[in-house]
Motif scaffolding. Structure first.
Motif, short mmCIF file in Angstrom:
data_model
loop_
_atom_site.label_atom_id
_atom_site.label_comp_id
_atom_site.label_asym_id
_atom_site.label_seq_id
_atom_site.Cartn_x
_atom_site.Cartn_y
_atom_site.Cartn_z
N LEU A 163 -14.28 5.34 -12.71
CA LEU A 163 -14.25 5.00 -11.41
C LEU A 163 -15.41 6.08 -10.67
CD1 LEU A 163 -10.92 3.99 -10.13
CD2 LEU A 163 -12.84 2.58 -10.66
N SER A 164 -15.22 7.35 -11.20
CA SER A 164 -16.05 8.48 -10.50
C SER A 164 -17.58 8.05 -10.90
CB SER A 164 -15.70 9.65 -10.96
OG SER A 164 -15.92 9.98 -12.43
N ARG A 165 -17.84 7.23 -11.88
CA ARG A 165 -19.14 6.79 -12.28
C ARG A 165 -19.66 6.25 -10.88
NH1 ARG A 165 -21.37 2.34 -13.81
NH2 ARG A 165 -19.36 1.30 -13.97
N LEU A 166 -18.95 5.44 -10.15
CA LEU A 166 -19.72 4.69 -8.97
C LEU A 166 -20.06 5.32 -7.98
CD1 LEU A 166 -16.28 2.46 -8.38
CD2 LEU A 166 -18.68 1.51 -9.28
N ALA B 262 -25.36 9.59 -14.29
CA ALA B 262 -26.11 10.03 -12.97
C ALA B 262 -27.67 10.05 -13.35
CB ALA B 262 -25.64 11.36 -12.67
N SER B 263 -27.99 10.47 -14.47
CA SER B 263 -29.20 10.53 -14.68
C SER B 263 -29.96 9.04 -15.24
CB SER B 263 -29.70 11.54 -15.78
OG SER B 263 -28.84 11.16 -17.06
N VAL B 264 -28.89 7.97 -15.65
CA VAL B 264 -29.44 6.76 -15.78
C VAL B 264 -29.73 6.14 -14.36
CG1 VAL B 264 -28.63 4.35 -16.42
CG2 VAL B 264 -28.40 6.37 -18.11
N PHE B 265 -28.94 6.59 -13.46
CA PHE B 265 -29.10 5.97 -11.87
C PHE B 265 -29.70 6.69 -11.38
CE2 PHE B 265 -25.56 3.25 -13.56
CZ PHE B 265 -26.11 2.09 -12.96
N GLY B 266 -30.41 7.72 -11.58
CA GLY B 266 -31.69 8.69 -10.75
C GLY B 266 -31.17 10.03 -10.39
N GLY B 267 -30.14 10.60 -11.40
CA GLY B 267 -30.02 12.02 -11.17
C GLY B 267 -29.39 12.69 -10.23
N ARG B 268 -28.01 11.89 -9.61
CA ARG B 268 -27.56 12.64 -8.65
C ARG B 268 -26.49 13.68 -9.14
NH1 ARG B 268 -28.00 8.73 -4.48
NH2 ARG B 268 -29.26 7.55 -5.53
N ASP B 269 -26.22 14.70 -8.22
CA ASP B 269 -24.98 15.60 -8.34
C ASP B 269 -23.97 14.90 -8.62
OD1 ASP B 269 -23.79 18.12 -8.69
OD2 ASP B 269 -23.76 18.44 -6.47
N ILE B 270 -23.27 15.53 -9.91
CA ILE B 270 -21.85 14.76 -10.09
C ILE B 270 -20.76 15.81 -9.43
CG2 ILE B 270 -22.65 14.08 -12.30
CD1 ILE B 270 -21.24 16.35 -13.64
N GLY B 271 -21.07 16.70 -8.82
CA GLY B 271 -19.87 17.52 -8.23
C GLY B 271 -19.13 16.88 -7.56
N PRO B 272 -19.56 16.23 -6.38
CA PRO B 272 -18.63 15.30 -5.57
C PRO B 272 -17.73 14.40 -6.19
CG PRO B 272 -20.90 15.69 -4.56
CD PRO B 272 -21.04 16.06 -5.99
N ALA B 273 -18.28 13.55 -7.29
CA ALA B 273 -17.67 12.57 -8.07
C ALA B 273 -16.39 13.34 -8.75
CB ALA B 273 -18.61 11.89 -8.98
N LEU B 274 -16.74 14.34 -9.23
CA LEU B 274 -15.86 14.95 -9.95
C LEU B 274 -14.41 15.47 -8.72
CD1 LEU B 274 -17.33 17.59 -12.68
CD2 LEU B 274 -16.17 15.24 -12.91
N THR B 275 -14.74 15.82 -7.89
CA THR B 275 -13.94 16.32 -7.08
C THR B 275 -12.99 15.28 -6.44
OG1 THR B 275 -15.50 17.84 -6.33
CG2 THR B 275 -13.28 17.88 -4.94
N ALA B 276 -13.92 14.08 -5.99
CA ALA B 276 -13.18 13.01 -5.32
C ALA B 276 -12.13 12.45 -6.05
CB ALA B 276 -14.13 11.90 -5.09
N PHE B 277 -12.30 12.48 -7.63
CA PHE B 277 -11.13 11.87 -8.46
C PHE B 277 -10.36 13.07 -9.27
CE2 PHE B 277 -13.64 8.20 -7.62
CZ PHE B 277 -12.67 7.21 -7.40
N HIS B 278 -10.36 14.34 -8.51
CA HIS B 278 -9.68 15.40 -9.16
C HIS B 278 -9.78 15.46 -10.73
CE1 HIS B 278 -6.73 15.45 -5.62
NE2 HIS B 278 -7.75 15.24 -5.07
N LEU B 279 -11.24 15.50 -10.89
CA LEU B 279 -11.31 15.66 -12.51
C LEU B 279 -12.06 17.08 -12.65
CD1 LEU B 279 -13.00 12.39 -13.03
CD2 LEU B 279 -11.01 12.95 -14.17
N ASP B 280 -11.96 18.16 -11.79
CA ASP B 280 -12.69 19.30 -11.85
C ASP B 280 -12.02 20.08 -13.17
OD1 ASP B 280 -14.63 19.70 -9.66
OD2 ASP B 280 -12.79 18.97 -8.59
#
Lengths: 218, 204
Positions: B127-130, B89-107
């Motif tokens: 894939l959540s990296r995308l 996330a920080s390499v690609f500009g520091g987005r929040d990782i919460g939604p990505a974790l939730t979308a792939f049930h990684l919480d």
């Protein structure tokens, strides 16, 4: 960039990261030298700068084959190459992380190990100065070698063969600074040569490393 | 912006595999790549992602807009799930990782080391990296390998959400994802061995 540096440092410190490998090797070499040479303090004092420099150089060499190979194997390099980060800064950060985890501990440990080798008093300062100036060059040159051999299985041997000749000038001038320092001679010339070599490779080699890395990723 | 490929020819290991390929990928659309093993699907994706230059042809609208996911996920086994994702996330500009974790049930797995995950869980993390890249075009090479049926549905939902936000995706896969997208079979574009090769010309 900070994130990459932080990740590399964390990885090095976690289990299996290889932090301390170079330091342990350096320690073993310098501890064993007095045993193999024998208790002749005058002889030890005269070879101390050279042995310490050689030990530091080989310790640096030891960790080079992991520098980029691990990231290549798990696909991280592919992803980093498609990331907004330019590859030039990726290899620079990689070299910096290598220096922080390998070169810097060597610089800090060298004076302690100098005692074991009966390094003359005035030599300690110049040993640390020469290592501090020279080890960044070793890391940057090593990153270039690692980039050249990144796609090869068991590329360690080739890496050493490629990198050792490039290490030669740094070793010669670095050890010369330490030796002259220990003997109390003037050392401005080798010191400037050493600093010049380091400045030049740090300025130029990241571009070469990034270029060969791009070719190797194809 | 549309990704346009015109008369593309690509090579793997110096051997041409695809030639004369042209297509356009518009925002909001998915393109499914099909073709037998060795047809050059991976090579095509790597070329479009900018990892290797094409032999000839033009690629437009790809620069800095592609999130590439290859066969390996680029995960570090000694970093936790959160640390791995936060790094990208920080390499690609520091987005929040919460939604990505939730979308792939990684919480629930957030604090586990990536080395302790199963193959399917690793893939989900890859894939959540995308989602944290924020890039509009996804280039996916066999994304569903080692995913179970539920995770495939998760992935399809993530792709659909991405398309809904005006993104696009180019996916090399052999299973039916239930996505409404055109299918591009690269088989017919297989490069013919060139007859006028001057390989031995230099020796004669």
């Amino acid at each position: 960039m900070i994130a990459l540096l932080k990740r590399d440092l964390v990885l090095a410190l976690r289990a299996g990261g290889g932090f301390g490998l170079g330091l342990a090797f350096f320690l073993i070499v310098t501890v064993l030298v007095p045993f193999s040479v024998g208790p002749q303090s005058a002889l030890l004092a005269s070879i101390a700068p050279g042995v310490l420099w050689l030990g530091a150089l080989l310790a640096c060499l030891l960790s080079l084959d992991r520098l980029l190979a691990l990231d290549w194997e798990d696909g991280t390099l592919d992803l980093l190459a498609t990331a907004p980060l330019p590859l030039e800064s990726v290899v620079t950060i990689k070299a910096l992380a290598h220096w922080l985890t390998t070169g810097l501990p060597l610089v800090l440990a060298a004076p302690v190990l100098g005692v074991l080798l009966n390094l003359p008093g005035p030599g300690f300062l110049w040993l640390v100065v020469s290592l501090a100036l020279g080890t960044p060059a070793l890391s940057v040159i090593g990153t270039f070698g690692a980039a050249l051999t990144v796609g090869l299985k068991r590329g360690g041997l080739l890496l050493s063969l490629l990198v050792l000749p490039l290490y030669m000038p740094t070793l010669i001038y670095g050890a010369e600074v330490a030796r002259r320092g220990a003997e109390g001679m003037t050392l401005a010339t080798p010191l400037m040569m050493l600093a010049g070599i380091s400045a030049a490779v740090i300025a130029l080699l990241p571009f070469a490393s990034a270029a060969v890395l791009r070719v190797n990723l194809r | 912006m549309t990704l346009t490929v015109t008369d593309l020819a690509i090579a793997r290991g110096g051997v041409p595999v695809i030639e004369g390929l042209s297509f356009a990928l518009e925002p909001g659309r998915a393109l499914i790549l099909r073709g037998p093993n060795g047809a050059g699907k991976t090579t095509l994706l790597r070329t479009l992602a900018g990892l290797q230059p094409p032999l000839s042809g033009r690629i437009e609208g790809a620069e800095d807009r592609i999130a590439y996911a290859g066969h390996s996920d680029g995960l570090k086994p000694t970093l936790s799930v959160t640390e791995n994702l936060r790094f990208w996330a920080s390499v690609f500009g520091g987005r929040d990782i919460g939604p990505a974790l939730t979308a792939f049930h990684l919480d629930d797995l957030a604090d586990r080391h990536a080395g302790n995950l199963s193959a399917g869980q690793k893939r989900r993390l890859g894939l959540s990296r995308l989602l944290v890249t924020g890039r509009p075009i996804w280039m996916l090479d066999e994304p569903t390998v080692s995913l179970d049926r539920e995770a495939v549905a998760m992935f399809a939902a993530a792709v659909r959400a991405h398309l809904g936000q005006g993104g696009s995706a180019l996916i090399a896969t052999h299973i039916d994802l239930g996505l409404e997208g055109e299918v591009l079979d690269v088989g017919p574009y297989k490069a013919r061995p060139s007859l006028d090769s001057d390989f031995d010309g230099g020796f004669l």
